[in-house]
Design a protein around this motif. Structure first.
Motif, short mmCIF file in Angstrom:
data_model
loop_
_atom_site.label_atom_id
_atom_site.label_comp_id
_atom_site.label_asym_id
_atom_site.label_seq_id
_atom_site.Cartn_x
_atom_site.Cartn_y
_atom_site.Cartn_z
N PHE A 1 -60.50 13.25 -17.86
CA PHE A 1 -60.37 14.57 -18.38
C PHE A 1 -61.36 14.85 -18.91
CE2 PHE A 1 -58.54 17.65 -21.51
CZ PHE A 1 -58.04 18.49 -20.45
N ASP A 2 -62.14 14.25 -19.98
CA ASP A 2 -63.31 14.81 -20.44
C ASP A 2 -64.25 15.05 -19.44
OD1 ASP A 2 -62.11 14.38 -23.22
OD2 ASP A 2 -63.00 12.50 -23.48
N LEU A 3 -64.47 14.52 -18.41
CA LEU A 3 -65.57 14.78 -17.48
C LEU A 3 -65.33 15.82 -16.67
CD1 LEU A 3 -66.41 10.94 -16.37
CD2 LEU A 3 -67.74 12.34 -17.67
N THR A 4 -63.96 15.91 -16.38
CA THR A 4 -63.76 16.93 -15.27
C THR A 4 -62.79 18.21 -15.78
OG1 THR A 4 -61.66 16.00 -14.67
CG2 THR A 4 -63.35 14.96 -13.60
N GLY A 5 -62.43 18.17 -16.93
CA GLY A 5 -61.49 19.25 -17.53
C GLY A 5 -60.34 19.34 -16.72
N ASP A 6 -60.05 18.53 -15.58
CA ASP A 6 -58.89 19.00 -14.93
C ASP A 6 -57.35 18.87 -15.44
OD1 ASP A 6 -56.72 18.31 -12.76
OD2 ASP A 6 -58.38 17.91 -11.44
N PRO A 7 -56.91 20.11 -15.43
CA PRO A 7 -55.46 20.24 -16.09
C PRO A 7 -54.29 19.36 -15.55
CG PRO A 7 -55.91 22.23 -14.66
CD PRO A 7 -57.35 21.56 -14.53
N GLY A 8 -54.41 19.01 -14.28
CA GLY A 8 -53.39 18.15 -13.75
C GLY A 8 -53.77 16.72 -14.31
N LEU A 9 -54.89 16.28 -14.78
CA LEU A 9 -54.94 14.99 -15.30
C LEU A 9 -54.53 15.05 -16.80
CD1 LEU A 9 -58.35 13.79 -14.32
CD2 LEU A 9 -56.35 12.59 -13.98
N GLY A 10 -54.59 16.35 -17.14
CA GLY A 10 -54.39 16.55 -18.92
C GLY A 10 -52.63 16.34 -18.72
N ALA A 11 -52.05 17.07 -17.91
CA ALA A 11 -50.57 17.00 -17.79
C ALA A 11 -50.13 15.54 -17.42
CB ALA A 11 -50.16 18.04 -16.69
N LEU A 12 -50.88 14.44 -16.61
CA LEU A 12 -50.38 13.51 -16.31
C LEU A 12 -50.57 12.48 -17.53
CD1 LEU A 12 -49.77 11.24 -14.22
CD2 LEU A 12 -51.95 10.92 -13.69
N LEU A 13 -51.52 12.71 -18.45
CA LEU A 13 -52.03 12.17 -19.43
C LEU A 13 -50.90 12.34 -20.64
CD1 LEU A 13 -53.93 10.33 -21.47
CD2 LEU A 13 -54.96 12.49 -21.95
N ARG A 14 -50.48 13.59 -20.71
CA ARG A 14 -49.35 13.94 -21.90
C ARG A 14 -48.17 13.29 -21.34
NH1 ARG A 14 -52.15 18.64 -21.33
NH2 ARG A 14 -50.83 19.67 -19.88
N GLU A 15 -47.92 13.19 -20.06
CA GLU A 15 -46.56 12.56 -19.45
C GLU A 15 -46.63 11.22 -19.68
OE1 GLU A 15 -44.48 11.90 -15.11
OE2 GLU A 15 -46.03 13.38 -15.32
N ALA A 16 -47.77 10.35 -19.57
CA ALA A 16 -47.71 9.05 -19.83
C ALA A 16 -47.67 8.59 -21.16
CB ALA A 16 -49.02 8.15 -19.21
N LEU A 17 -48.25 9.45 -22.01
CA LEU A 17 -48.21 9.38 -23.58
C LEU A 17 -46.87 9.47 -23.97
CD1 LEU A 17 -51.17 10.97 -24.97
CD2 LEU A 17 -51.00 8.46 -24.95
N ALA A 18 -45.80 9.95 -23.26
CA ALA A 18 -44.42 10.16 -23.83
C ALA A 18 -43.75 9.00 -23.41
CB ALA A 18 -43.81 11.48 -23.32
N TRP A 19 -44.26 8.21 -22.41
CA TRP A 19 -43.26 6.98 -22.23
C TRP A 19 -43.40 5.78 -23.28
CZ3 TRP A 19 -46.34 7.02 -17.06
CH2 TRP A 19 -46.00 8.20 -16.21
N PRO A 20 -42.30 4.93 -23.32
CA PRO A 20 -42.45 3.86 -24.32
C PRO A 20 -43.23 2.80 -23.77
CG PRO A 20 -40.45 3.68 -22.87
CD PRO A 20 -41.18 5.05 -22.43
N GLY A 21 -43.67 2.11 -24.56
CA GLY A 21 -44.61 0.89 -24.24
C GLY A 21 -45.67 0.53 -25.18
N GLY A 22 -46.00 1.47 -26.36
CA GLY A 22 -46.83 1.07 -27.29
C GLY A 22 -48.22 1.12 -26.56
N MET A 23 -49.04 0.87 -27.74
CA MET A 23 -50.62 0.91 -27.36
C MET A 23 -51.29 -0.32 -28.12
SD MET A 23 -51.43 3.86 -25.49
CE MET A 23 -53.02 4.28 -25.98
N ALA A 24 -52.12 -1.05 -27.41
CA ALA A 24 -52.72 -2.14 -27.99
C ALA A 24 -54.13 -2.38 -27.21
CB ALA A 24 -51.89 -3.38 -27.59
N PRO A 25 -55.06 -3.09 -27.73
CA PRO A 25 -56.49 -3.34 -27.17
C PRO A 25 -56.42 -4.24 -26.08
CG PRO A 25 -56.27 -4.32 -29.42
CD PRO A 25 -55.06 -3.55 -29.19
N LEU A 26 -57.23 -4.23 -25.00
CA LEU A 26 -57.27 -5.18 -24.07
C LEU A 26 -57.54 -6.36 -24.83
CD1 LEU A 26 -59.45 -3.17 -21.14
CD2 LEU A 26 -56.96 -3.12 -21.63
N ASP A 27 -56.88 -7.35 -24.46
CA ASP A 27 -56.98 -8.81 -24.76
C ASP A 27 -57.79 -9.79 -23.93
OD1 ASP A 27 -55.06 -10.13 -23.31
OD2 ASP A 27 -53.75 -8.80 -24.09
N GLU A 28 -57.98 -10.88 -24.67
CA GLU A 28 -58.77 -11.78 -23.68
C GLU A 28 -57.94 -13.14 -23.54
OE1 GLU A 28 -62.21 -12.57 -25.95
OE2 GLU A 28 -62.91 -10.62 -25.85
#
Length: 276
Positions: free
Chosen positions: A172-199
């Motif tokens: 989204f930062d690279l393209t400014g595409d509103p469709g990507l922005g909408a998908l990002l907001r949709e994904a952030l609304a789903w449950p699941g939490g956030m965590a750093p990539l682990d090893e």
């Protein structure tokens, strides 16, 4: 789009790339004064300057056409459907890659993470997914992270959710595409939490580990994009192939594929006998 709006759009891309007027002027070999006049609408940029600035700012081809049209110039970069005859060589490369990668998953996605083409590998991965998520256009982010999709069966879901969110934000930062922005907001609304990539897998790359009816499968993905695209559609697609990350996945996926093939052959012979 008047000159002022065109200039505002160019300035927006410059600020998105965190470049000063002086830095961009030096890169594009234009005076800072002239660039300032372009951004404020006091000067109308020529076709060559628009393309040079767009190149330095890494503006997507789709947006470059918008800028050119706003300045009264014809679009330079074509946007042909993926099935257009001019894509025959590209589709041939993709189709060969998809076919050779069976029985493991491989697919082509567009700029909104929609599946454009797939080899249908490992159907067990998609068992139990809500039918609404499998309707075209099938979206990889929704398949992976939506609670009615693969999410309940994905190991380390929070880390994978973080991975997708970071990728979508970067796009989204690279393209400014509103469709990507909408998908990002949709994904952030789903449950699941956030965590750093682990090893925890102990390998050089994070694996996708997912529970299926044939066992817990583990994959490592590789993504390919086409170099030096001059077509909007080609710039916006990527080919992703998923490789087995362990011997168990390799073995059971191949065995399941052979079993499906044998069943299909039996069904074909039975249908042929029934017609006789």
């Amino acid at each position: 789009m008047p000159s002022f709006q065109l200039g505002e759009r160019l300035r927006g891309w410059r600020e998105r790339r965190a470049l000063s007027q002086m830095a961009l002027a030096l890169q594009a070999e234009v005076s800072t004064r002239h660039l300032s006049f372009v951004e404020t609408g006091r000067a109308q940029p020529g076709r060559e300057l628009i393309l040079r600035l767009a190149e330095e700012l890494e503006i997507p081809l789709r947006e470059r056409n918008v800028l050119l049209a706003a300045a009264g110039f014809a679009p330079v970069f074509e946007q042909r459907p993926f099935e257009h005859p001019s894509f025959d060589p590209v589709r041939a490369i993709i189709d060969v890659t998809l076919a050779r990668h069976r029985p493991f998953p491989a697919f082509v996605i567009d700029r909104h993470w929609n599946v454009v083409r797939s080899n249908g590998g490992v159907p067990a991965m998609y068992e139990g997914i809500d039918a609404s998520l499998l309707q075209a256009p099938t979206n990889v982010v929704r398949l992976m992270l939506h609670p009615l999709g693969m999410a309940p069966r994905v190991q380390r879901l929070a880390a994978w959710r973080s991975h997708f969110v970071v990728q979508m934000r970067r796009q989204f930062d690279l393209t400014g595409d509103p469709g990507l922005g909408a998908l990002l907001r949709e994904a952030l609304a789903w449950p699941g939490g956030m965590a750093p990539l682990d090893e925890s897998t102990g390998g050089p790359a994070m694996t996708l580990d997912i529970d299926t009816s044939i066992g817990r499968l583990s994959f490592i993905s590789a993504i390919t994009v086409f170099g030096s695209p001059v077509d909007v559609t080609l710039q916006e697609i990527a080919l992703e192939v998923m490789h087995p990350a362990d011997a168990f996945t390799e073995r059971v996926v191949r065995a399941a594929a052979k079993e499906r093939e044998a069943r299909s052959d039996c069904q074909g012979k039975a249908a042929g006998n029934a017609r006789k």
